[in-house]
Every structure is written in C-alpha cells, then in structure tokens.
Design a protein around this motif. Structure first.
Motif, PDB file in Angstrom:
ATOM      1  N   GLY A   1       0.799  -1.229  -0.112  1.00 44.57           N
ATOM      2  CA  GLY A   1      -0.014   0.018  -0.027  1.00 44.57           C
ATOM      3  C   GLY A   1       0.961   1.335   0.088  1.00 44.57           C
ATOM      4  N   LYS A   2       2.175   1.219  -0.236  1.00 44.95           N
ATOM      5  CA  LYS A   2       3.070   2.267  -0.119  1.00 44.95           C
ATOM      6  C   LYS A   2       3.660   2.521  -1.532  1.00 44.95           C
ATOM      7  N   TRP A   3       4.079   3.636  -1.933  1.00 44.18           N
ATOM      8  CA  TRP A   3       4.730   3.847  -2.774  1.00 44.18           C
ATOM      9  C   TRP A   3       6.364   4.062  -2.448  1.00 44.18           C
ATOM     10  N   VAL A   4       7.191   3.140  -3.115  1.00 42.84           N
ATOM     11  CA  VAL A   4       8.639   3.224  -2.472  1.00 42.84           C
ATOM     12  C   VAL A   4       9.655   3.039  -3.564  1.00 42.84           C
ATOM     13  N   VAL A   5      10.716   3.562  -3.249  1.00 39.16           N
ATOM     14  CA  VAL A   5      11.929   3.501  -4.198  1.00 39.16           C
ATOM     15  C   VAL A   5      12.517   2.087  -4.094  1.00 39.16           C
ATOM     16  N   SER A   6      13.146   1.823  -5.245  1.00 38.43           N
ATOM     17  CA  SER A   6      13.972   0.502  -5.244  1.00 38.43           C
ATOM     18  C   SER A   6      15.066   0.623  -4.422  1.00 38.43           C
ATOM     19  N   ARG A   7      15.404  -0.496  -3.504  1.00 36.83           N
ATOM     20  CA  ARG A   7      16.598  -0.584  -2.681  1.00 36.83           C
ATOM     21  C   ARG A   7      18.014  -0.519  -3.371  1.00 36.83           C
ATOM     22  N   SER A   8      17.867  -0.658  -4.892  1.00 36.21           N
ATOM     23  CA  SER A   8      18.962  -0.787  -5.749  1.00 36.21           C
ATOM     24  C   SER A   8      19.319   0.622  -5.943  1.00 36.21           C
ATOM     25  N   GLY A   9      18.552   1.506  -5.713  1.00 41.19           N
ATOM     26  CA  GLY A   9      18.985   3.018  -6.065  1.00 41.19           C
ATOM     27  C   GLY A   9      19.080   3.307  -7.610  1.00 41.19           C
ATOM     28  N   LYS A  10      18.488   2.409  -8.236  1.00 39.96           N
ATOM     29  CA  LYS A  10      18.605   2.709  -9.733  1.00 39.96           C
ATOM     30  C   LYS A  10      17.282   2.880 -10.448  1.00 39.96           C
TER      31      LYS A  10
ATOM     32  N   ASN B   1      11.420  -9.580  -2.992  1.00 41.91           N
ATOM     33  CA  ASN B   1      11.295 -10.141  -1.248  1.00 41.91           C
ATOM     34  C   ASN B   1      10.150  -9.381  -0.517  1.00 41.91           C
ATOM     35  N   ASP B   2      10.426  -8.034  -0.312  1.00 43.91           N
ATOM     36  CA  ASP B   2       9.541  -7.183   0.312  1.00 43.91           C
ATOM     37  C   ASP B   2       8.061  -7.404  -0.243  1.00 43.91           C
ATOM     38  N   ALA B   3       7.996  -7.206  -1.526  1.00 42.79           N
ATOM     39  CA  ALA B   3       6.598  -7.255  -2.241  1.00 42.79           C
ATOM     40  C   ALA B   3       5.807  -8.517  -1.906  1.00 42.79           C
ATOM     41  N   VAL B   4       6.754  -9.856  -2.126  1.00 41.13           N
ATOM     42  CA  VAL B   4       6.047 -11.082  -2.001  1.00 41.13           C
ATOM     43  C   VAL B   4       5.761 -11.005  -0.442  1.00 41.13           C
ATOM     44  N   ASP B   5       6.580 -10.747   0.291  1.00 42.36           N
ATOM     45  CA  ASP B   5       6.285 -10.825   1.896  1.00 42.36           C
ATOM     46  C   ASP B   5       4.769 -10.153   2.278  1.00 42.36           C
ATOM     47  N   ALA B   6       4.872  -8.595   1.587  1.00 40.65           N
ATOM     48  CA  ALA B   6       3.511  -8.085   1.931  1.00 40.65           C
ATOM     49  C   ALA B   6       2.266  -8.838   1.350  1.00 40.65           C
ATOM     50  N   ALA B   7       2.365  -9.436  -0.005  1.00 40.11           N
ATOM     51  CA  ALA B   7       1.409 -10.167  -0.386  1.00 40.11           C
ATOM     52  C   ALA B   7       1.083 -11.253   0.405  1.00 40.11           C
ATOM     53  N   GLN B   8       2.089 -11.943   0.865  1.00 39.64           N
ATOM     54  CA  GLN B   8       1.842 -13.271   1.674  1.00 39.64           C
ATOM     55  C   GLN B   8       0.944 -12.776   3.067  1.00 39.64           C
ATOM     56  N   ASN B   9       1.545 -11.699   3.588  1.00 40.97           N
ATOM     57  CA  ASN B   9       0.904 -11.232   4.866  1.00 40.97           C
ATOM     58  C   ASN B   9      -0.636 -10.784   4.562  1.00 40.97           C
ATOM     59  N   ALA B  10      -0.815 -10.083   3.563  1.00 35.65           N
ATOM     60  CA  ALA B  10      -2.234  -9.435   3.143  1.00 35.65           C
ATOM     61  C   ALA B  10      -3.212 -10.914   2.925  1.00 35.65           C
ATOM     62  N   PHE B  11      -2.530 -11.779   2.387  1.00 36.07           N
ATOM     63  CA  PHE B  11      -3.251 -13.112   1.981  1.00 36.07           C
ATOM     64  C   PHE B  11      -4.239 -13.529   2.871  1.00 36.07           C
ATOM     65  N   GLU B  12      -3.699 -13.788   4.281  1.00 33.87           N
ATOM     66  CA  GLU B  12      -4.702 -14.249   5.183  1.00 33.87           C
ATOM     67  C   GLU B  12      -5.757 -13.658   5.538  1.00 33.87           C
ATOM     68  N   LYS B  13      -5.769 -12.156   5.602  1.00 33.78           N
ATOM     69  CA  LYS B  13      -6.978 -11.375   5.699  1.00 33.78           C
ATOM     70  C   LYS B  13      -7.857 -11.646   4.437  1.00 33.78           C
ATOM     71  N   TRP B  14      -7.303 -11.383   3.336  1.00 33.73           N
ATOM     72  CA  TRP B  14      -8.034 -11.309   2.068  1.00 33.73           C
ATOM     73  C   TRP B  14      -8.568 -12.680   1.631  1.00 33.73           C
ATOM     74  N   ARG B  15      -8.301 -13.765   1.881  1.00 29.53           N
ATOM     75  CA  ARG B  15      -8.888 -14.926   1.608  1.00 29.53           C
ATOM     76  C   ARG B  15     -10.088 -15.046   2.274  1.00 29.53           C
ATOM     77  N   LYS B  16     -10.330 -14.436   3.582  1.00 26.88           N
ATOM     78  CA  LYS B  16     -11.490 -14.609   4.335  1.00 26.88           C
ATOM     79  C   LYS B  16     -12.455 -13.466   4.109  1.00 26.88           C
TER      80      LYS B  16
ATOM     81  N   ASP C   1      15.357  -4.686  -7.748  1.00 32.64           N
ATOM     82  CA  ASP C   1      16.160  -6.041  -7.349  1.00 32.64           C
ATOM     83  C   ASP C   1      15.617  -7.071  -6.762  1.00 32.64           C
ATOM     84  N   ALA C   2      16.274  -8.181  -6.084  1.00 32.32           N
ATOM     85  CA  ALA C   2      15.692  -9.233  -5.447  1.00 32.32           C
ATOM     86  C   ALA C   2      15.250  -8.632  -4.073  1.00 32.32           C
ATOM     87  N   GLN C   3      16.038  -7.690  -3.459  1.00 30.76           N
ATOM     88  CA  GLN C   3      15.413  -7.343  -2.195  1.00 30.76           C
ATOM     89  C   GLN C   3      13.929  -6.777  -2.211  1.00 30.76           C
ATOM     90  N   ASP C   4      13.731  -6.025  -3.524  1.00 31.67           N
ATOM     91  CA  ASP C   4      12.310  -5.486  -3.732  1.00 31.67           C
ATOM     92  C   ASP C   4      11.390  -6.627  -3.971  1.00 31.67           C
TER      93      ASP C   4
END
Ligand code: NAP
Length: 503
Positions: A12-21, A46-61, A41-44
């Motif tokens: 839900g937030k607009w964020v710059v890449s950790r790569s700085g590129k 990971n952040d996005a997949v973690d956010a989607a995984q966390n949101a999943f538990e509520k969203w599926r219900k 990059d790969a860290q971004d």
C-alpha cells in the motif's frame, strides 16, 4: 518538463527500489520520455512477496462478493479514465488510439465479468454413494500470484490475470513489461482509488531477467501467470518446476487466415488487413500467414497489395494514422532480419520490406507493412513468430491442405476460415487444432466471456482471458465430505443401501 519518476507499490505504499537505480520508458513513435521507473532488485521482490503473503490471510477470508465489489469499482474508475488511459497507452506502447481504447475497454469488460463471478465462484455439490452424507467441492485461493505481463496489451492482459486471481482470494505481485511500466503505475493508482487493502496488489518494475526471475524462483509464490514469448515462457516453466509451483503460460503465435475459392474476397481482405496490420502485427493473435486457394490467389493478392499500399503510418494519436510504430528499434531490427530471411529462402517481397523513415517517422520505430509472396509452408517466415507487420502468402489446393498447413507449426493460438460453404466451416471446426477459430472473421477479437489460449508452443493447457474456466487457473479445488449418519460408513465397501439399511 522533466518526466515523472514512478515508484514501486508495496504493501500500500509507494517506495523507491533498494537498488537506487532507475530506467526510462519512451514513446516508440517519437522517443518522447514517458517516465522514469524503479530498476528493482531481489530485495524489492522479497518485500513485495512478503507484503502479499501477509495480506493473503485477511484477503482470503474477505467474502468473495465483497472482493468483487472492489473489482467492480476498478471498472468504474477505469471507465471514467478511459480516454486518458487510452491516450497514455498510445504514447507508451504505440498502438493507434481506437485500438488503445479497446485495450482499456477489455479490462473494463473483464472487471465487470469477474465482479459477477464474485457472487458465483461455482463449486460442486453432488450426491454421495452413502446415505446421510454430503459430497462437495469448493474453490480455495492459492496464495501469492506473480503476474508477469507483456507490452502489447498492457492494460487488458494484466486484467485477464489479476481480476480472476483477486476474486478467487489470491494476492498479487505484478511485474509489467519494461516497455510499458508507466501504464502499470497508473493502473495501480486506480486499484488504490477503488479501495484495495494494502498488500493485496503490489507492483514491482524492473527487468525480466532480475525481477521476473526472482518472482518465479521465490518459494512463497504459488502461481506464476506469464504472458510473453515462448522462449521465456519455457524458461519460466522449467525454473518454476523446481518448486512444483503452478504456471499458466500464454505465449507466441503463428496464426493463419485460410481463404477458400468460395469466399467473399472483399470481406476476407478486410479481415486480413485488420488482423495482420492492426497493432502493427504485434498481437499474439495477429495473422502472419494467409493460406489461399490457388483458384483465387491472384485476385486476392492483387487487391490486398493495393489496399495495404495505402495504409498510413504515423503517431497513433493522429486520427489519420492506421498503423503505428513497432515497440522499439530492436523489434524493428528483428522484423527486418526476417525480411532478409524471406528473400534468402526464395520468397518474393510483394510490398514493403524495409524500415519506414519518411519525415516524422524517422524519429520513431516504424516498419513498412510487408507482404511476402510465394512462401512455402516450411519456410522460416511461415513457421517462426516475427511479431511485426509482415505477412506471408501460401497457396493451397483444398480445404484439407489449408488445414494441414494451418496446423503444422509449433504454435496453436488462432486461425480463421473464409468460406461460404457451411460444410467446409464445420469441417474446419472439427479439424483445426488451434485454441481459437474464427469463421468469416479475422484471427483477432476475443471476448471476455469465453476462454482464451492456445495449443502446442502457445500454452501449457491453462486458459486465461475469460469464461468461467479461467477460475480453475487461479484456484485449488478442495473436496469436502460431511457424514451426518453418526456411524462409520466406508465408501466403496458399505454400499448395500437397498437391503433396508438406509437410516
Ligand atoms: P517477453 O520478452 O517474453 O516478455 C514478457 C514478460 O516476461 C515481460 O514482462 C518481461 O520483462 C518478462 N521476462 C523477461 N525475461 C524474463 C525471465 N527470465 N524471467 C521472468 N520474466 C521475464 O515477451 P514480450 O516481448 O513482452 O511480448 C511479446 C510476446 O508475447 C510474443 O511472443 C507474443 O506472441 C506473446 N503474447 C502472447 C499472448 C497470448 O495470450 N498467448 C498475448 C500477448 C503476447 P521485460 O519486459 O523486463 O523484459
């Protein structure tokens, strides 16, 4: 004026890449800078997949009809912004404005269709072989879905993937094509405005080799829905197999229009021009082969060449333009390489066959609408996807031969037959082996209420784009038995219910 710098959208937030590129997106008609994007990059990822995984538990219900209301809201916001989004689509991708508006309309259609599915999501309820027992199956979401999308339908194709994924209760990480990322950013703004909760829809821009690859490899991603070239799709499939994750692939095409000696030739020509040169031939369903009966070949080819020679190239925002640019200079080079291949193979360049550089066209990536005559069905230009305004003419002596040529490529997306004989039409309906078939219409024009997809090298058996079957791509089936007899009942064993044992 400096072009805007766009950001990733994570939780839900607009964020710059950790790569700085960053990288830039440009208008293929004239090189105009459309925007600057995060080269993630790969860290971004990971952040996005973690956010989607966390949101999943509520969203599926969250009840499916409520999920659907948010999707319907997207359709309303998108409809209000249709003109603005269409114009941006023409600027970033190049297709002429009426086609760009059609691209947006397809997403609106898909949103409305999938919003309706929110009140169905049909399961199965069937009789049990045992008394006092219910047998049923329900749809469960998979979890985090990675949507990897191409540039040629930058609004419609993500809609085909994301609305069914979301209505089923999945959360999404979207990686758009690097040629059309600004459209994806604007689309996410629309999801935000519609009121989607944080983490349910996330956007990561960056290269396919890094962001796409990390998404496919990520252990928390349960489904990769990919549309793009067959080579990349194959690589995605191989990599995803390591984690046994589900992969839905929509890939290339080598679509043909078959024209029989009893066809309405003028109608066929309209269908050929629209299918071969619309979107500058850059549709997965574009017609790149005509298989024409030898008895009418000369008439058809003469009329077609006269019509195609009048097509007006230019910036897709101009009302006079019929054919826009191709996506970038690299694509134009690939198209030209195929012109050289056609010549080496012995085909004749009937019309076109070079870059288009007159006047303003020199500022963009334009290629002349091109027709190759005297093409044999085995030549490379008749077998390989060129993905540009290049059309091969192959002659045949019967419907059987036309269908044989049609079916013998490594792709199997769309085909078309022009005939006035109903028997021939039904023969084609029986024998053509592509996923889509049109009778007396070109190879393009799918509607969201029916499945879309292809056979052989075009797909891997899933269907996207529409119809209720698309839900199967985005769900797991969970089968449930409820025994309310109060005793042990053994399926296949305690089946003698006629001997007075029914309770
Ligand atoms: P592409 O080069 O295969 O790219 C498709 C998407 O995959 C892009 O987002 C791309 O990112 C990403 N990607 C690239 N390398 C990757 C990797 N190693 N791992 C994961 N993702 C990766 O295709 P395209 O040029 O965008 O699109 C044209 C192709 O799509 C044509 O072959 C066309 O027929 C096909 N297509 C098929 C359908 C269908 O429904 N069957 C519909 C439309 C298009 P980058 O942009 O950053 O490279």
């Amino acid at each position: 004026m400096l072009a805007q710098e766009y950001k990733n959208h994570i939780n839900g937030k607009w964020v710059v890449s950790r790569s700085g590129k960053t990288f830039s997106s440009r208008n293929p008609a004239n090189g105009e800078l459309i925007g600057t994007l995060q080269l993630s990059d790969a860290q971004d990822v990971n952040d996005a997949v973690d956010a989607a995984q966390n949101a999943f538990e509520k969203w599926r219900k969250y009840p499916a009809p409520k999920r659907a209301e948010l999707i319907y809201r997207v359709s309303e916001v998108l409809r209000a912004r249709k003109q603005e989004m269409g114009e941006l689509l023409t600027r970033e991708m190049g297709k002429v404005l009426p086609e760009a508006l059609g691209d947006v309309q397809e997403a609106i259609d898909m949103a409305m269709y999938m919003a309706g599915e929110g009140r169905r999501l049909n399961g199965m309820l069937v009789p049990s072989e045992l008394p006092s027992k219910w047998a049923m199956a329900v749809r469960d979401p998979l979890g985090v879905v990675a949507a990897i999308t191409p540039w040629n339908f930058p609004i419609a194709i993500p809609a085909w993937k994301m609305f069914p994924a979301l209505v089923c209760g999945n959360t999404v990480v979207w990686k758009p094509a690097s040629d059309t990322p600004v459209l994806a950013e604007r689309m996410i703004e629309i999801y935000e405005e519609a009121g989607f909760p944080p983490g349910v829809v996330n956007l990561i821009t960056g290269s396919g080799g890094v962001v796409g690859d990390c998404l496919v490899a990520h252990p928390k991603v349960r489904l990769v829905t990919f549309t793009g070239s067959t080579d990349i799709g194959r690589a995605v499939s191989i990599q995803a197999a390591q984690n046994l994750k589900r992969v839905s692939l929509e890939m290339g095409g080598k679509n043909a229009i078959m024209v029989m000696d009893d066809a309405d030739i003028d109608l066929a020509i309209e269908g050929i021009v629209w299918s071969a040169f619309g979107t500058s031939g850059q549709r997965c369903t574009a017609c790149s082969r005509i298989i024409v009966h030898e008895a009418i070949k000369k008439e058809l080819v003469d009329k077609l060449a006269a019509r195609v020679s009048k097509l007006r190239l230019g910036d897709g925002l101009l009302a006079t333009t019929e054919v826009g640019p191709v996506i970038n200079n690299k694509a134009a080079q690939k198209i030209h390489e195929y012109t050289e291949i056609a010549k080496q193979e012995g085909a004749t360049v009937l019309i076109g066959g070079d870059y288009a550089t007159d006047g303003e066209l020199a500022k963009g990536s334009f290629y002349q609408p091109t027709i190759f005559d005297n093409v044999l069905p085995t030549m490379r230009v008749a077998q390989e996807e060129i993905f540009g305004p290049s059309l091969s003419v192959i002659s045949c002596n019967s419907l059987e031969q036309a269908i044989e040529y049609n079916n013998h490529t490594n792709f199997g997306l769309s085909a078309s037959l022009y005939t006035s004989d109903v028997n021939r039409a039904f023969e084609a309906m029986r024998d053509v082996t592509t996923g889509l078939l049109y009778i007396n219409a070109g190879t393009i024009g799918s509607e969201v209420q029916l499945p879309f997809g292809g056979t052989r090298g075009t797909g891997n058996g899933h269907r996207e784009g529409g119809g209720p079957v698309v839900l199967d791509t985005f769900c797991e089936w969970k089968t449930i038995y409820v025994d309310y007899s109060g005793r042990l009942q053994r399926a296949q064993i305690d089946t003698d219910t006629l001997a007075g044992k029914i309770k």
